[in-house]
Each structure stands twice: as structure tokens, then as C-alpha cells.
Design an enzyme around this catalytic site. Structure first.
Site, PDB file in Angstrom:
ATOM      1  N   CYS A  86      20.668 -53.669  10.416  1.00 50.68           N
ATOM      2  CA  CYS A  86      20.327 -53.656   8.999  1.00 50.68           C
ATOM      3  C   CYS A  86      20.042 -55.068   8.481  1.00 50.68           C
ATOM      4  O   CYS A  86      19.054 -55.655   8.861  1.00 50.68           O
ATOM      5  CB  CYS A  86      21.439 -52.951   8.211  1.00 50.68           C
ATOM      6  SG  CYS A  86      20.924 -52.452   6.569  1.00 50.68           S
ATOM      7  N   HIS A 203      22.652 -47.734  11.197  1.00 54.49           N
ATOM      8  CA  HIS A 203      23.977 -48.324  11.434  1.00 54.49           C
ATOM      9  C   HIS A 203      24.708 -47.600  12.563  1.00 54.49           C
ATOM     10  O   HIS A 203      25.399 -46.611  12.308  1.00 54.49           O
ATOM     11  CB  HIS A 203      24.817 -48.213  10.160  1.00 54.49           C
ATOM     12  CG  HIS A 203      24.406 -49.170   9.093  1.00 54.49           C
ATOM     13  ND1 HIS A 203      24.950 -50.435   8.980  1.00 54.49           N
ATOM     14  CD2 HIS A 203      23.504 -49.064   8.092  1.00 54.49           C
ATOM     15  CE1 HIS A 203      24.401 -51.063   7.950  1.00 54.49           C
ATOM     16  NE2 HIS A 203      23.522 -50.252   7.401  1.00 54.49           N
ATOM     17  N   GLU A 205      27.385 -48.497  13.969  1.00 51.17           N
ATOM     18  CA  GLU A 205      28.843 -48.602  13.775  1.00 51.17           C
ATOM     19  C   GLU A 205      29.364 -47.523  12.829  1.00 51.17           C
ATOM     20  O   GLU A 205      30.545 -47.229  12.807  1.00 51.17           O
ATOM     21  CB  GLU A 205      29.224 -50.006  13.278  1.00 51.17           C
ATOM     22  CG  GLU A 205      29.022 -50.282  11.792  1.00 51.17           C
ATOM     23  CD  GLU A 205      27.571 -50.585  11.423  1.00 51.17           C
ATOM     24  OE1 GLU A 205      26.676 -50.400  12.259  1.00 51.17           O
ATOM     25  OE2 GLU A 205      27.354 -50.997  10.260  1.00 51.17           O
TER      26      GLU A 205
END
Lengths: 232, 86
Positions: A86, A203, A205
Site C-alpha cells: 500500500c 494488504h 497482513e
């Protein structure tokens, strides 16, 4: 294996990434403040998401001039894994470590939702645990994610297999609807020629623990496992 | 040393779409009756004050800085620099 997660003023996904590395995968990782000069002793580096320097002037451009980026560049040149997520992707394109640019979404709105991604290249340090054409679910959350590159640049990207992820429908077909930000050719992530530097808008994560995903997806975890070269 | 006011305008290259300008034109101007409006491009303006011995030097310095510090992104943007005077 020891990973550095860089913290810029305005980073806000640094702890999420650190949590996945240490608590979910059990590897050693440190949060490293961007003004602290050295990354010696680290085997890989992650530039996390967020709003470094408030996105002032242009998302990622001020962080790209931070002292730590000299070290990030050195690690990239040494062939070590460098991952930008990002805002981290925005910093990598602004620093010239990845080609192209990330512009404001065509819809002019911040877009926060789960998307489908097709793996276009599974030969990078971050995607070797996926198969080519596999469709993944990950969330996006950004205002400047519209990938652009000029026609010659696009040709080069294709020649060197540098398009890593594309936004698609759940079955892997591309469509106008499934492209959330107007990215050229629905590009969601690109790598350098060598395949050791990857930037992506989604993302991973946030898609690494089933409890945090509406569909139970842990598709993002394999990005980190690939990067860490974890077996199993 | 005198100071000069320098305006730096950063906008998308002409070949690259500018959704913000398109929306301003279509949904605000044209929809509200200003059908004479045929084009809008949104841009970013930096008003800079710079110390220099003359206006040419002021322009040279700002131009070099814009390139060096990526004040504009050469991949997608163009930047025009105008010295307004002391």
C-alpha cells in the site's frame, strides 16, 4: 531470518505486519524507525501501509527521501527481499525501486473492501508458494492506488514478467467492475526485474488470520511465508 | 539578497486522464448550465518564495529543485514554473 519493518511518521500498518511475522509465523522482526540509519543484520525489509508524512505533496514521495531508503536500496541491490504494501508500494515507486506511478483512484474516493487478485507471476521471492492463475482474497484500503505506466513501460513490464497481481472477478476473469481504482490493465502489484522487490496495493497482513477475514481467507500469509522461504 | 515569488503548477500529462477535472466540469459546471465549459484540468499549485540574485536564477533554482526532489512525478505529471517577481 530477521526482518525489518520500517516505521515512517504516519505509518499505521507497521504493527499489523510485525504481529503477523512474530505472532503468527514466529519469525524475528523489528520495528525500525526510518531515521535510524542502518539495516545491517536484516535479511529482508517491509515498508508497511499508512499515510507517511500525511500523503503531503504526493503519497510516498517524502518518505522516499528518508535516510533509511539508502539502506532499502542497498538491500534491493543485494537481492534481499523488499516488500512494499500500500503506502509502502507508493514509496517504492516514488523512490524509483519499482516502475510506474500510483495516482488517485478514478472514483475519487478512498476504497476499503475485499478484492480478488489473480497471481500473474509466481516466480518472485514473495509469490513462489502460489500457483500461477490462483485467485486470492485480500482487502484494499487506499485513495491513490490507480497504477499507471506509459506504453513503453508497460511493454517492458510484460517482457520481464513484472506484473505480479491483477484485480479480477472471483473466477479470475478481469472486468471493469472488479478493478477498484482504475489501474491500468487492473494491475495490483508489480516487481522489479530480479523479482526481489515487490509492491502491491492490497494488504496481505490483513488476510493472514482466518478470524480477521469475512470469508476466513488467509491468502495473504503466503506472501510472507514465500518471502521468509518457510517450508511446510 | 532579494526574494522572488515563484509559482509551480503540477498537473497530469495531457495524455493522462484527470478524473477530478472531469467531475468538476461534468457534474458541477455543465450540469448547472455552464455548457460553454469544454475542459477542466485539476492541478496542484505551490507558491514558493525563494532568495536569489535575479529572476532567472530563481527560476533555475526552483526548476532544479523540482526535478531533484520529485516535486512532480515525471512519470505522470508535468510541471510549469513561473516567476511572479520580487
Amino acid at each position: 531470518m530477521r526482518i525489518a519493518v520500517i516505521v515512517f511518521p504516519g505509518s499505521n500498518c507497521d504493527r499489523d505486519v510485525h504481529h503477523v511475522l512474530t505472532d503468527v509465523l514466529g519469525v524475528e522482526a523489528d520495528l525500525v524507525w526510518h531515521a535510524d540509519g542502518s539495516l545491517s543484520g536484516y535479511d529482508g525489509v517491509i515498508l508497511p501501509g499508512g499515510f507517511s508524512y500525511g500523503d503531503y505533496l504526493r503519497a510516498g514521495v517524502i518518505a522516499a527521501f528518508s535516510p533509511i531508503m539508502r539502506e532499502v536500496r542497498r538491500m534491493a541491490e543485494e537481492g534481499k527481499p523488499v516488500l512494499g504494501i500500500c503506502n509502502g508500494f507508493q514509496i517504492l515507486v516514488e523512490s524509483g525501486l519499482l516502475p510506474g506511478a500510483l495516482m488517485r483512484n478514478t472514483g475519487l474516493k478512498f476504497v476499503c473492501k475485499w478484492v480478488n487478485l489473480r497471481v500473474e507471476n509466481n516466480e518472485t521471492l514473495f509469490t513462489r508458494r502460489y500457483s500461477r492463475g490462483q485467485v486470492l482474497q485480500m482487502p484494499i484500503a487506499h485513495n491513490e492506488g490507480r497504477y499507471y505506466i506509459d506504453p513503453e513501460g508497460l511493454k517492458e513490464l510484460k517482457e520481464h514478467n513484472q506484473i505480479v497481481f491483477r484485480y479480477t472477478e472471483p473466477d479470475g476473469t478481469p472486468s471493469e467492475r472488479s478493478n477498484p481504482n482504475g489501474s491500468l490493465e487492473a494491475i495490483a502489484g508489480v516487481c522489479n526485474r530480479r523479482g526481489n522487490v515487490l509492491g502491491l496495493m492490497p494488504h496481505p497482513e490483513r488476510a493472514s488470520e482466518a478470524v480477521l477475514s469475512p470469508s476466513g481467507s488467509t491468502d495473504g500469509l503466503e506472501v510472507f511465508r514465500s518471502m521468509l522461504d518457510l517450508g511446510g | 539578497m532579494p526574494t522572488f515569488k515563484v509559482n509551480v503548477v503540477i498537473e497530469n500529462k495531457p495524455t493522462i486522464r484527470d478524473p477530478e477535472g472531469e467531475v468538476i466540469m461534468r457534474d458541477l459546471m455543465v450540469k448547472n448550465g455552464y455548457t460553454q465549459i469544454k475542459g477542466v484540468r485539476a492541478a496542484k499549485l505551490l507558491k514558493i518564495v525563494v532568495e536569489a540574485s535575479n529572476s532567472e536564477e530563481a527560476k533555475r533554482l526552483v526548476s532544479k529543485m523540482c526535478d531533484e526532489l520529485r516535486i512532480y512525478n515525471p512519470v505522470v505529471s508535468v510541471c510549469s514554473i513561473e516567476v511572479l517577481g520580487a
